[in-house]
Design a protein around this motif. Sequence first.
Motif, mmCIF file in Angstrom:
data_model
loop_
_atom_site.group_PDB
_atom_site.id
_atom_site.type_symbol
_atom_site.label_atom_id
_atom_site.label_comp_id
_atom_site.label_asym_id
_atom_site.label_seq_id
_atom_site.Cartn_x
_atom_site.Cartn_y
_atom_site.Cartn_z
ATOM 1 N N THR A 183 41.694 41.183 43.069
ATOM 2 C CA THR A 183 41.523 39.967 42.273
ATOM 3 C C THR A 183 40.059 39.561 42.376
ATOM 4 N N GLN A 184 39.480 39.121 41.256
ATOM 5 C CA GLN A 184 38.045 38.888 41.211
ATOM 6 C C GLN A 184 37.731 37.561 40.523
ATOM 7 N N ILE A 185 36.719 36.890 41.033
ATOM 8 C CA ILE A 185 36.229 35.658 40.416
ATOM 9 C C ILE A 185 34.719 35.769 40.277
ATOM 10 N N LEU A 186 34.224 35.548 39.067
ATOM 11 C CA LEU A 186 32.792 35.609 38.798
ATOM 12 C C LEU A 186 32.288 34.211 38.470
ATOM 13 N N ASP A 187 31.244 33.797 39.169
ATOM 14 C CA ASP A 187 30.684 32.465 38.966
ATOM 15 C C ASP A 187 29.163 32.560 39.013
ATOM 16 N N LEU A 188 28.505 31.443 38.834
ATOM 17 C CA LEU A 188 27.048 31.376 38.907
ATOM 18 C C LEU A 188 26.629 30.422 40.013
ATOM 19 N N LEU A 207 21.762 33.359 40.414
ATOM 20 C CA LEU A 207 22.500 34.448 41.050
ATOM 21 C C LEU A 207 23.913 34.491 40.485
ATOM 22 N N PHE A 208 24.490 35.693 40.462
ATOM 23 C CA PHE A 208 25.922 35.815 40.227
ATOM 24 C C PHE A 208 26.632 35.675 41.567
ATOM 25 N N LEU A 209 27.677 34.881 41.594
ATOM 26 C CA LEU A 209 28.530 34.754 42.775
ATOM 27 C C LEU A 209 29.837 35.461 42.444
ATOM 28 N N PHE A 210 30.050 36.601 43.090
ATOM 29 C CA PHE A 210 31.184 37.466 42.765
ATOM 30 C C PHE A 210 32.084 37.576 43.988
ATOM 31 N N ASN A 211 33.276 36.985 43.900
ATOM 32 C CA ASN A 211 34.235 37.008 45.001
ATOM 33 C C ASN A 211 35.409 37.915 44.652
ATOM 34 N N SER A 212 35.881 38.665 45.637
ATOM 35 C CA SER A 212 37.027 39.536 45.374
ATOM 36 C C SER A 212 37.895 39.676 46.617
ATOM 37 N N VAL A 213 39.187 39.848 46.384
ATOM 38 C CA VAL A 213 40.132 40.208 47.442
ATOM 39 C C VAL A 213 40.735 41.550 47.050
ATOM 40 N N SER A 214 40.631 42.527 47.948
ATOM 41 C CA SER A 214 41.117 43.874 47.655
ATOM 42 C C SER A 214 42.392 44.159 48.440
ATOM 43 N N TYR A 215 43.283 44.937 47.804
ATOM 44 C CA TYR A 215 44.600 45.203 48.383
ATOM 45 C C TYR A 215 44.860 46.703 48.468
ATOM 46 N N ASP A 216 45.666 47.094 49.470
ATOM 47 C CA ASP A 216 46.032 48.503 49.601
ATOM 48 C C ASP A 216 47.348 48.775 48.875
ATOM 49 N N GLU A 217 47.884 49.976 49.071
ATOM 50 C CA GLU A 217 49.095 50.393 48.358
ATOM 51 C C GLU A 217 50.325 49.584 48.753
ATOM 52 N N ASN A 218 50.276 48.946 49.924
ATOM 53 C CA ASN A 218 51.393 48.113 50.377
ATOM 54 C C ASN A 218 51.156 46.632 50.098
ATOM 55 N N ASN A 219 50.156 46.353 49.276
ATOM 56 C CA ASN A 219 49.787 44.991 48.898
ATOM 57 C C ASN A 219 49.280 44.169 50.076
#
Length: 255
Positions: A183-188, A207-219
């Motif tokens: 899941t990703q959020i792009l802000d300034l 600046l771009f402020l780019f936040n993300s949460v990454s998940y594996d195959e088991n969520n």
Amino acid sequence: MESADYLLPKYVQIKNMIIEKIESNQFEENSKLPSEREISEKYGVSRMTARKALKMVVESGYASSHVGKGTYVHKPKLTKNLTEIEGFSFMVRKQRDGTIASRVLEAKIIEADSLLSEKLKIPIGAEVYRIMRIRIVDGVPIAIQESNLPVQLFPNLLAHDFGSISLYRTIFEEYGVKIVSSTQILDLEYADKQKAELLGIKEHDALFLFNSVSYDENNNAIEYCIHHMRGDKCSFYNELRTSSSASGSLPFRKG
């Protein structure tokens, strides 16, 4: 220069040679390109031809022209596709042949606060790796990256030197964890004094402020990442398609 380039107009040949030298770092970022007079004398062409070549280099996004000062190397922005999950190094290598480096600012274990607890789905107080790096391309700082990962998923992760190796490759090859969704959020935002100094820009630059949460195959949430990316060096794009089921219901407006 390609063997068929001799068939092209002289100004196109010169433009191609200049861009090749920029891409191979013979002309480095922010360096001044040869003037119209210098190009004219070196290649035996008219000033008008030299002017056309420099104009095409600028129009191709490899340089910027400053009245009374000359033309300076300014490589095209790095572009990130928001529909793809990829590490910083992989993203850069798809677009350039230049050098990629990282400088580790911080690598330590912290306790999860309420934000990290929410993002990583772990209890408040649980141990989290925090790895902060400056990402550098062709000697130019591009981004400040903060990665937060649950300690319980990656024992002894900090034994690795993430100034010289890939974080994503390490968690896949050493721990068998594959990132499959994000899941990703792009802000300034605007650079404060500290970020400006680290990135070699002016305070209050965009600046771009780019936040993300990454998940594996088991969520499982395996990383909460925060990027502070230079607005003058990076851009983002998205690819959208209309689903076949929805295409018939799109509104149509005349005019």
